[in-house]
Design a protein around this motif. Structure first.
Motif, mmCIF file in Angstrom:
data_model
loop_
_atom_site.group_PDB
_atom_site.id
_atom_site.type_symbol
_atom_site.label_atom_id
_atom_site.label_comp_id
_atom_site.label_asym_id
_atom_site.label_seq_id
_atom_site.Cartn_x
_atom_site.Cartn_y
_atom_site.Cartn_z
ATOM 1 N N ARG A 1 0.835 -1.214 0.000
ATOM 2 C CA ARG A 1 0.000 0.000 0.000
ATOM 3 C C ARG A 1 0.860 1.251 0.000
ATOM 4 N N ALA A 2 1.931 1.232 0.764
ATOM 5 C CA ALA A 2 2.828 2.390 0.813
ATOM 6 C C ALA A 2 3.486 2.604 -0.548
ATOM 7 N N LYS A 3 3.866 1.539 -1.186
ATOM 8 C CA LYS A 3 4.499 1.661 -2.504
ATOM 9 C C LYS A 3 3.493 2.138 -3.545
ATOM 10 N N GLN A 4 2.246 1.670 -3.418
ATOM 11 C CA GLN A 4 1.214 2.123 -4.352
ATOM 12 C C GLN A 4 0.989 3.627 -4.223
ATOM 13 N N SER A 5 0.937 4.100 -2.997
ATOM 14 C CA SER A 5 0.738 5.552 -2.804
ATOM 15 C C SER A 5 1.945 6.341 -3.305
ATOM 16 N N ASP A 6 3.140 5.791 -3.156
ATOM 17 C CA ASP A 6 4.338 6.453 -3.678
ATOM 18 C C ASP A 6 4.307 6.497 -5.205
ATOM 19 N N LYS A 7 3.839 5.423 -5.827
ATOM 20 C CA LYS A 7 3.768 5.382 -7.287
ATOM 21 C C LYS A 7 2.790 6.419 -7.820
ATOM 22 N N ASP A 8 1.675 6.607 -7.143
ATOM 23 C CA ASP A 8 0.672 7.583 -7.571
ATOM 24 C C ASP A 8 1.224 9.000 -7.528
ATOM 25 N N GLU A 9 2.076 9.278 -6.582
ATOM 26 C CA GLU A 9 2.621 10.619 -6.412
ATOM 27 C C GLU A 9 3.696 10.958 -7.440
ATOM 28 N N LYS A 10 4.340 9.975 -7.994
ATOM 29 C CA LYS A 10 5.423 10.216 -8.955
ATOM 30 C C LYS A 10 4.848 10.754 -10.269
ATOM 31 N N ASP A 11 5.689 11.419 -10.978
ATOM 32 C CA ASP A 11 5.291 11.899 -12.307
ATOM 33 C C ASP A 11 5.072 10.724 -13.233
ATOM 34 N N LYS A 12 4.138 10.862 -14.159
ATOM 35 C CA LYS A 12 3.824 9.769 -15.076
ATOM 36 C C LYS A 12 4.967 9.525 -16.052
ATOM 37 N N ASP A 13 5.644 10.574 -16.471
ATOM 38 C CA ASP A 13 6.717 10.414 -17.441
ATOM 39 C C ASP A 13 7.886 9.629 -16.856
ATOM 40 N N LYS A 14 8.335 10.055 -15.696
ATOM 41 C CA LYS A 14 9.481 9.391 -15.079
ATOM 42 C C LYS A 14 9.045 8.074 -14.452
ATOM 43 N N GLY A 15 7.854 8.060 -13.994
ATOM 44 C CA GLY A 15 7.345 6.908 -13.261
ATOM 45 C C GLY A 15 7.248 5.653 -14.096
ATOM 46 N N LYS A 16 6.915 5.776 -15.389
ATOM 47 C CA LYS A 16 6.727 4.589 -16.209
ATOM 48 C C LYS A 16 8.017 3.800 -16.343
ATOM 49 N N LYS A 17 9.112 4.518 -16.618
ATOM 50 C CA LYS A 17 10.389 3.822 -16.790
ATOM 51 C C LYS A 17 10.921 3.320 -15.459
ATOM 52 N N ASN A 18 10.847 4.150 -14.428
ATOM 53 C CA ASN A 18 11.403 3.778 -13.126
ATOM 54 C C ASN A 18 10.573 2.710 -12.429
ATOM 55 N N ASP A 19 9.269 2.706 -12.653
ATOM 56 C CA ASP A 19 8.409 1.717 -11.996
ATOM 57 C C ASP A 19 8.756 0.303 -12.447
ATOM 58 N N LYS A 20 9.034 0.158 -13.739
ATOM 59 C CA LYS A 20 9.390 -1.168 -14.241
ATOM 60 C C LYS A 20 10.691 -1.638 -13.609
ATOM 61 N N ASP A 21 11.668 -0.728 -13.518
ATOM 62 C CA ASP A 21 12.939 -1.092 -12.908
ATOM 63 C C ASP A 21 12.771 -1.375 -11.418
ATOM 64 N N ASP A 22 11.960 -0.532 -10.738
ATOM 65 C CA ASP A 22 11.735 -0.722 -9.308
ATOM 66 C C ASP A 22 11.019 -2.045 -9.030
ATOM 67 N N SER A 23 10.039 -2.375 -9.872
ATOM 68 C CA SER A 23 9.302 -3.612 -9.649
ATOM 69 C C SER A 23 10.210 -4.827 -9.842
ATOM 70 N N LYS A 24 11.112 -4.754 -10.820
ATOM 71 C CA LYS A 24 12.056 -5.852 -11.036
ATOM 72 C C LYS A 24 12.996 -5.971 -9.839
#
Length: 187
Positions: free
Chosen positions: A92-115
């Motif tokens: 839940r904490a990670k989900q809320s952090d993901k929502d707060e991130k910018d969509k542009d930077k978040g898409k690339k970084n989210d994939k790396d973070d999830s891996k």
């Protein structure tokens, strides 16, 4: 000589293994009387044989062992529930952090973070499993006190009597008054 028909099961090191009383294979299980007068090595498989010995079950110790097992199971269940709750909180904490991130930077970084997250989670789970397996001790499931059946018990008594008789005969042989003296009169 009185010998009680109560034998306690003990384990010895693998290097101290000796021949089983029944099958002569090396065994690390020893049956010994409480007063340490008699002992013999026996294979664990023979302890299951109903014609060799029967377990003496102490009701109090059996009840204590069952209670201890129930407590251990309950503790495991509570630990698992707690770990699941902690895992959900992190997600839940990670989900809320993901929502707060910018969509542009978040898409690339989210994939790396999830891996990275998946790899670290799998590593921690593997380490936990190894620690649990390494720290586990093999519990004794079977009984530890036995009574031999009458033929085997009689065999043990006969053996101890034979040893005692041999010891007494040896002492008698050392005593010079046991042998007859040389005659002193001529016939």
């Amino acid at each position: 000589m009185s010998l009680t028909n109560v034998y306690h099961l003990r384990r010895v090191a693998d290097t101290s293994a000796k021949a089983c009383l029944i099958c002569y294979k090396p065994s690390t299980s020893v049956m010994i009387t409480p007063d340490n007068k008699d002992f013999f090595y026996v294979c664990p498989a023979h302890l299951q044989d109903r014609h060799f010995c029967s377990p003496i079950i102490d009701a109090e110790s059996e009840a204590a062992r069952l209670k201890e097992q129930e407590m251990a199971e309950e503790i495991e269940k509570v630990k698992k529930e707690y770990e699941e709750k902690q895992k959900r909180k992190k997600e839940r904490a990670k989900q809320s952090d993901k929502d707060e991130k910018d969509k542009d930077k978040g898409k690339k970084n989210d994939k790396d973070d999830s891996k990275d997250k998946e790899s670290t989670d799998s590593k921690t789970n593997d380490e936990k499993e190894r620690d649990e397996k390494g720290n586990e001790t093999k519990p004794e499931n079977g009984p530890r006190i036995f009574a031999l059946h009458k033929t085997f018990y009689q065999m043990r008594i006969d053996r101890l009597r034979g040893i005692e008789m041999a010891r007494r005969n040896q002492e008698r042989m050392k005593n010079p008054s046991l042998f007859p003296s040389v005659p002193t009169k001529d016939l």
